[in-house]
Design a protein around this motif. Structure first.
Motif, mmCIF file in Angstrom:
data_model
loop_
_atom_site.group_PDB
_atom_site.id
_atom_site.type_symbol
_atom_site.label_atom_id
_atom_site.label_comp_id
_atom_site.label_asym_id
_atom_site.label_seq_id
_atom_site.Cartn_x
_atom_site.Cartn_y
_atom_site.Cartn_z
ATOM 1 N N PRO A 188 44.997 5.342 -40.001
ATOM 2 C CA PRO A 188 43.853 4.444 -39.994
ATOM 3 C C PRO A 188 44.086 3.295 -39.030
ATOM 4 O O PRO A 188 45.229 2.925 -38.758
ATOM 5 N N THR A 204 48.079 7.048 -47.748
ATOM 6 C CA THR A 204 47.380 7.677 -46.629
ATOM 7 C C THR A 204 47.402 9.188 -46.773
ATOM 8 O O THR A 204 48.456 9.773 -47.017
ATOM 9 N N GLU A 244 42.851 12.617 -42.908
ATOM 10 C CA GLU A 244 41.541 11.968 -42.875
ATOM 11 C C GLU A 244 40.410 12.877 -43.330
ATOM 12 O O GLU A 244 39.500 12.451 -44.040
#
Length: 445
Positions: A89, A185, A188
């Motif tokens: 990110p 994380t 994505e």
């Protein structure tokens, strides 16, 4: 002759400056290309995601000021060492940023260091798990004699509370460990799906080999773990790995008649009763290098390649999320798993219907795993007593009088439960750990 020499020198000077100009233009074009690539992916230009440094576009004081502002900005952001196969990110810093950030003040590089005596311990904390995680880390610090490095993966709003809490621990405790805080994380494209798998953020553990690329070996534990002996003792199990082993876990059950996987699982699982991933020792170099057999393709897949296809195939059949995926992987790659005894991952299932962990009966409990929230309810008061004894113990006090004796008194009130009747197993190894620590303190004096 002199004319030839002068001409040769002039040619050399001209060639040097020509090459310098060419390389300078090439570097500029590559830098512009990076910016273009970032814009194409919807990421603001001017920042390198590989090293965490802001690209310095302007010369002189203005450029320097921009660079310093970038470092100041970095100090307030989430921190990560890694650059995995999916993109970080935009608000996550890289390794160099980490070294300059406030979160990295007590951090040191997690690389493969020659003669590194540290035990590397990772944990993932989301939601109301701050105090539980700190209690786990406290138990690791209390009994370990060798240095520790903590890798704390946490939601953004927990970063500062973790840092504040660990920084106020007494210096005698702080000298025994370093820590690094990382953001949660996921890939994505599937971040929401991974984050909601089983429990919030639990599946983060699956990606540790891909995130901590410079870490050779790692001990992952759930937040509801209490160490009753030094971390280095389980770390030493790495030396028992043969050339095919790349991870170690304990069985999910010892008694098949009460086993979950062998009675209810709708997917492949390891061995007779499956494995529990709450305590997982990994040689991550081998994990990254191995190609895993699977039931999706005849082609073996790398760790980063197998996870998403596995989830897509079995997501409607799994109950325990990432632990089920690990069971499926090691079902097909059983030679790669080292199974350690239940005393290294002792849960209520080992005593709720009577003691069924033979190794703990003989040697005591090494690591207590209070799953199903038993530290915070009245279902298993013996487990809760151990947790609260560690939580309330003041650093620096005599462990015999401030930890062991209050715990033994609390455990006497839990004998109305099967686990309470087996609670002497909780203190058997703990007594040895406390004696060892007290002796070391006496010797230092």
């Amino acid at each position: 002759m002199r004319c030839y020499l002068q001409a040769f020198l002039l040619c050399m000077v001209f060639t040097f400056f020509s090459l310098f100009y060419v390389f300078n233009q090439l570097a500029s074009s590559l830098e512009d290309g990076d910016d273009w690539g970032l814009k194409e992916q919807g990421i603001p230009g001017g920042r390198s995601h590989d090293d965490g440094h802001l690209l310095r576009k302007r010369t002189g004081l203005a450029g320097l000021r921009e660079h310093e502002e970038g470092l100041d900005r970095c100090k307030s952001l989430s921190v990560s060492y890694w650059n995995p196969y999916w993109r970080l990110p935009a608000d996550v810093c890289g390794v160099n940023c980490l070294l300059e950030s406030s979160l990295g003040e007590r951090s040191i590089s997690p690389g493969k260091e020659h003669g590194d005596e540290r035990s590397h311990l990772a944990v993932v904390a989301c939601g109301p798990r701050l105090e539980e995680t700190l209690t786990m880390l406290k138990s690791a610090v209390l009994f370990s004699k060798k240095p520790l490095h903590f890798y704390i993966f946490a939601e953004d709003d927990l970063h500062e509370p973790f840092k504040i809490a660990l920084d106020i621990w007494p210096k005698t405790a702080q000298t025994k460990f370093n820590f690094t805080i990382y953001p949660i994380t996921f890939p994505e494209d599937n971040a929401k799906e991974w984050k909601k798998l089983f429990k919030p953020c639990a599946s983060q553990r699956l990606f540790l080999p891909l995130i901590l690329k410079e870490v050779d070996s790692l001990l992952y534990v759930d937040t509801d773990i209490i160490f009753l002996q030094p971390v280095e003792d389980i770390w030493d199990l790495l030396s028992k790995f043969d050339s095919s082993h790349l991870a170690a876990m304990a069985p999910e059950h010892e008694e098949p008649r009460i086993g979950w996987y062998n009675r209810f699982a709708r997917h492949p699982y390891y061995g007779k009763t499956g494995i529990n991933s709450g305590v997982m020792l990994m040689n991550m170099t081998r994990l990254r290098e191995k190609s895993f057999k699977n039931d999706m393709t005849t082609v073996p897949l790398k760790w980063g390649e197998i996870l998403m296809p596995l989830l897509q195939k079995y997501k409607l059949n799994i109950t325990w999320g990432d632990q089920d995926l690990l069971n499926i992987i090691f079902h097909h790659n059983s030679e790669s798993l080292y199974v350690f005894p239940c005393q290294w991952n002792y849960r209520p299932d080992h005593c709720i219907y009577g003691s069924n962990c033979q190794q703990a009966d003989q040697e005591g409990v090494f690591i207590l795993h209070g799953n199903r929230g038993v530290y915070h309810n009245d279902k298993q008061p013996a487990f809760r007593a151990v947790y609260e004894a560690i939580q309330k113990y003041p650093f620096g006090d005599n462990m015999e009088t401030s930890l062991l004796q209050p715990l033994e008194a609390s455990l006497l009130t839990t004998t109305n439960t099967y686990c309470g009747r087996a609670s002497h197993l909780f203190t058997k190894r703990l007594k040895q750990s406390i004696t060892s620590v007290q002796q070391e303190v006496t010797q230092r004096r």
